[in-house]
Scaffold this motif. Structure first.
Motif, mmCIF file in Angstrom:
data_model
loop_
_atom_site.group_PDB
_atom_site.id
_atom_site.type_symbol
_atom_site.label_atom_id
_atom_site.label_comp_id
_atom_site.label_asym_id
_atom_site.label_seq_id
_atom_site.Cartn_x
_atom_site.Cartn_y
_atom_site.Cartn_z
ATOM 1 N N SER A 123 -25.785 -33.332 -24.111
ATOM 2 C CA SER A 123 -26.852 -34.327 -24.227
ATOM 3 C C SER A 123 -26.665 -35.415 -23.182
ATOM 4 C CB SER A 123 -26.845 -34.962 -25.615
ATOM 5 O OG SER A 123 -27.754 -36.060 -25.672
ATOM 6 N N SER A 124 -27.755 -35.775 -22.510
ATOM 7 C CA SER A 124 -27.721 -36.825 -21.490
ATOM 8 C C SER A 124 -27.879 -38.227 -22.061
ATOM 9 C CB SER A 124 -28.842 -36.590 -20.469
ATOM 10 O OG SER A 124 -28.717 -35.348 -19.834
ATOM 11 N N THR A 125 -27.852 -38.369 -23.379
ATOM 12 C CA THR A 125 -28.080 -39.676 -23.986
ATOM 13 C C THR A 125 -27.207 -40.766 -23.369
ATOM 14 O OG1 THR A 125 -28.000 -40.953 -26.048
ATOM 15 C CG2 THR A 125 -26.438 -39.152 -25.831
ATOM 16 N N SER A 126 -27.792 -41.957 -23.228
ATOM 17 C CA SER A 126 -27.089 -43.073 -22.593
ATOM 18 C C SER A 126 -26.157 -43.810 -23.543
ATOM 19 C CB SER A 126 -28.109 -44.074 -22.029
ATOM 20 O OG SER A 126 -28.858 -43.488 -21.004
ATOM 21 N N GLY A 127 -26.310 -43.596 -24.854
ATOM 22 C CA GLY A 127 -25.458 -44.382 -25.742
ATOM 23 C C GLY A 127 -25.458 -43.967 -27.197
ATOM 24 N N ILE A 128 -26.261 -42.948 -27.565
ATOM 25 C CA ILE A 128 -26.317 -42.527 -28.965
ATOM 26 C C ILE A 128 -25.201 -41.517 -29.225
ATOM 27 C CG2 ILE A 128 -27.730 -41.498 -30.766
ATOM 28 C CD1 ILE A 128 -30.201 -42.160 -29.066
ATOM 29 N N PRO A 129 -24.303 -41.781 -30.145
ATOM 30 C CA PRO A 129 -23.234 -40.817 -30.435
ATOM 31 C C PRO A 129 -23.795 -39.498 -30.964
ATOM 32 C CG PRO A 129 -22.733 -42.977 -31.362
ATOM 33 C CD PRO A 129 -24.162 -43.022 -30.926
ATOM 34 N N GLY A 130 -23.121 -38.410 -30.661
ATOM 35 C CA GLY A 130 -23.568 -37.108 -31.123
ATOM 36 C C GLY A 130 -23.628 -37.006 -32.641
ATOM 37 N N SER A 131 -22.787 -37.761 -33.343
ATOM 38 C CA SER A 131 -22.795 -37.712 -34.808
ATOM 39 C C SER A 131 -24.107 -38.216 -35.387
ATOM 40 C CB SER A 131 -21.634 -38.525 -35.368
ATOM 41 O OG SER A 131 -21.696 -39.872 -34.922
ATOM 42 N N ALA A 132 -24.918 -38.893 -34.583
ATOM 43 C CA ALA A 132 -26.202 -39.399 -35.069
ATOM 44 C C ALA A 132 -27.279 -38.324 -35.083
ATOM 45 C CB ALA A 132 -26.669 -40.569 -34.197
ATOM 46 N N PHE A 133 -27.067 -37.202 -34.357
ATOM 47 C CA PHE A 133 -28.144 -36.210 -34.284
ATOM 48 C C PHE A 133 -27.673 -34.753 -34.202
ATOM 49 C CE2 PHE A 133 -27.325 -37.610 -29.906
ATOM 50 C CZ PHE A 133 -27.153 -36.401 -29.237
ATOM 51 N N ALA A 134 -26.366 -34.505 -34.127
ATOM 52 C CA ALA A 134 -25.929 -33.140 -33.821
ATOM 53 C C ALA A 134 -24.991 -32.531 -34.852
ATOM 54 C CB ALA A 134 -25.260 -33.111 -32.443
ATOM 55 N N LEU A 135 -24.906 -33.098 -36.049
ATOM 56 C CA LEU A 135 -23.960 -32.588 -37.037
ATOM 57 C C LEU A 135 -24.632 -31.640 -38.034
ATOM 58 C CD1 LEU A 135 -21.848 -35.770 -37.912
ATOM 59 C CD2 LEU A 135 -21.550 -34.131 -36.041
ATOM 60 N N GLY A 136 -23.805 -30.828 -38.694
ATOM 61 C CA GLY A 136 -24.270 -30.014 -39.806
ATOM 62 C C GLY A 136 -25.081 -28.803 -39.428
ATOM 63 N N LEU A 137 -24.967 -28.343 -38.194
ATOM 64 C CA LEU A 137 -25.705 -27.185 -37.725
ATOM 65 C C LEU A 137 -24.729 -26.100 -37.282
ATOM 66 C CD1 LEU A 137 -28.297 -29.087 -35.481
ATOM 67 C CD2 LEU A 137 -28.709 -28.172 -37.778
ATOM 68 N N GLY A 138 -25.212 -24.873 -37.208
ATOM 69 C CA GLY A 138 -24.379 -23.803 -36.702
ATOM 70 C C GLY A 138 -23.945 -24.047 -35.273
ATOM 71 N N LEU A 139 -24.754 -24.790 -34.537
ATOM 72 C CA LEU A 139 -24.517 -25.093 -33.130
ATOM 73 C C LEU A 139 -23.571 -26.277 -32.925
ATOM 74 C CD1 LEU A 139 -25.644 -24.341 -30.217
ATOM 75 C CD2 LEU A 139 -27.349 -26.131 -30.603
ATOM 76 N N SER A 140 -23.298 -27.052 -33.960
ATOM 77 C CA SER A 140 -22.662 -28.363 -33.808
ATOM 78 C C SER A 140 -21.326 -28.320 -33.077
ATOM 79 C CB SER A 140 -22.479 -29.022 -35.177
ATOM 80 O OG SER A 140 -23.734 -29.279 -35.771
ATOM 81 N N ALA A 141 -20.557 -27.280 -33.265
ATOM 82 C CA ALA A 141 -19.249 -27.194 -32.609
ATOM 83 C C ALA A 141 -19.376 -27.094 -31.097
ATOM 84 C CB ALA A 141 -18.475 -25.987 -33.138
ATOM 85 N N ARG A 142 -20.580 -26.704 -30.621
ATOM 86 C CA ARG A 142 -20.794 -26.486 -29.187
ATOM 87 C C ARG A 142 -21.740 -27.524 -28.593
ATOM 88 N NH1 ARG A 142 -21.878 -21.750 -31.497
ATOM 89 N NH2 ARG A 142 -23.948 -21.544 -30.564
ATOM 90 N N VAL A 143 -21.839 -28.696 -29.241
ATOM 91 C CA VAL A 143 -22.670 -29.800 -28.742
ATOM 92 C C VAL A 143 -21.767 -30.986 -28.439
ATOM 93 C CG1 VAL A 143 -24.565 -31.389 -29.250
ATOM 94 C CG2 VAL A 143 -24.644 -29.041 -30.129
ATOM 95 N N LEU A 144 -22.010 -31.636 -27.320
ATOM 96 C CA LEU A 144 -21.298 -32.864 -26.966
ATOM 97 C C LEU A 144 -22.183 -33.700 -26.068
ATOM 98 C CD1 LEU A 144 -18.538 -32.243 -24.241
ATOM 99 C CD2 LEU A 144 -20.560 -30.811 -24.554
ATOM 100 N N ILE A 145 -21.800 -34.951 -25.861
ATOM 101 C CA ILE A 145 -22.500 -35.825 -24.930
ATOM 102 C C ILE A 145 -21.998 -35.540 -23.517
ATOM 103 C CG2 ILE A 145 -23.049 -38.213 -24.310
ATOM 104 C CD1 ILE A 145 -24.026 -37.238 -27.129
ATOM 105 N N VAL A 146 -22.940 -35.349 -22.595
ATOM 106 C CA VAL A 146 -22.632 -35.207 -21.167
ATOM 107 C C VAL A 146 -23.528 -36.224 -20.456
ATOM 108 C CG1 VAL A 146 -22.523 -33.631 -19.195
ATOM 109 C CG2 VAL A 146 -22.080 -32.767 -21.501
#
Length: 320
Positions: A123-146
């Protein structure tokens, strides 16, 4: 086999969100030799993105920052009609949609339904932590902020920020990919709003606005202080190295000599109020005196030209 080839295995990168940041990322990946599929829900934004990318590639080539024919690089970027089309076959997704939690969360849900077992999402987000939008999904382990600096094809630093559900292998993969495409990686070891870059920038900006509000200095004189002062050193060294060299005995000596001054400065500011409407009007008026609203686009192009010239000189110096 090159590192890029090992990471991609011939598969493309998907860019989701074709605004300024998404377009910048498309240049980064295509310049590195990767195929790129770019999707935006608004086809007009995608059309404008391709025009912007073509122009920037031509300028990069003129400055010697890409040796390859710009048309060949552009040919590696193709529009995708749907999110599913963009993600199909991709090994990595660069999310660059609106800076809103609800928009990013819905995209993560949509990607979760489409993703293969090894798809990584940055995610290219400028300041929102991934825990605000990327948890609890099958994909979550493979999501991070970039998180890049805009434009990422000229300013290479990128922040990698895992969420509590991101696995170490995902961070390692993103680190390898960013280095392979020419970015300078910063590892943010715990989630914090704004990450590192924007937290540092926030402190400087807050003081800059306060100095204008207090009548201490004009916007131009504050800009001049950074442009013709701090920025000269900061263009090739960071704040800790700067102060390490600014006292005879190094950083500990500097802390003893000037630490009390900085503490008094910090104690003098509590910044309890947001930038108010009157202050915003004052800063806007000062800036518009120096640069008309209709001149903003041309000045951005001037900025990018200066960044390209700087990047070319820096690259040449690093090769010496």
């Amino acid at each position: 086999m090159t590192e890029i080839e090992e990471l991609s295995r011939g598969r493309p990168v998907a860019i989701v969100g074709a605004g300024l940041v998404g377009s910048g990322w498309a240049i980064v990946y295509a310049r590195a030799g990767l195929r790129v599929k770019m999707f935006d829900r608004d086809p007009e934004i995608t059309r404008k993105a391709f025009a912007l990318i073509a122009g920037q590639l031509a300028r990069l080539h003129a400055h010697g920052l890409v040796a390859e024919d710009p048309a060949a690089i552009l040919a590696r970027i193709t529009p995708a009609a749907t999110l599913a089309d963009a993600v199909e076959g991709a090994f990595y997704v660069q999310e660059s949609v609106l800076e809103r939690v609800d928009v990013k969360r819905q995209l993560m849900i949509d990607l979760d339904a489409l993703a293969g077992p090894d798809l990584v999402v940055g995610s290219s987000t400028s300041g929102i932590p991934g825990s605000a939008f990327a948890l609890g999904l099958g994909l979550s382990a493979r999501v991070l902020i970039v998180h890049p600096v805009n434009p990422p094809y000229l300013v290479p630093v990128v922040e990698l920020v895992p969420s509590p559900e991101t696995v170490p292998a995902t961070v390692a993969f993103a680190d390898a990919l960013m280095r392979a495409v020419g970015q300078a990686v910063v590892h943010v070891r715990k989630e914090v709003e704004g990450f590192v870059l924007n937290r540092l920038q926030a402190v400087l900006l807050r003081e800059a606005w306060a100095l204008v509000q207090d009548g201490v200095a004009s916007c131009e004189d504050i800009d001049k202080t950074v442009r013709d002062g701090l920025g000269w050193r900061w263009s090739f060294m960071g704040p800790f190295e700067t102060i390490d060299l600014n006292a005879p005995g190094g950083v500990a000596d500097y802390a003893v000599r000037l630490g009390p001054l900085y503490q008094r400065i910090a104690d003098s500011r509590r910044h309890p109020q947001p930038w108010d409407e009157g202050l915003i009007r004052e800063v806007e008026a000062q800036r518009r005196e120096r640069l008309g609203r209709d001149e903003l686009e041309a000045r951005r192009a001037w900025r990018d030209e200066r960044l390209m010239a700087f990047a070319a000189r820096r690259n040449a110096a690093s090769d010496d």
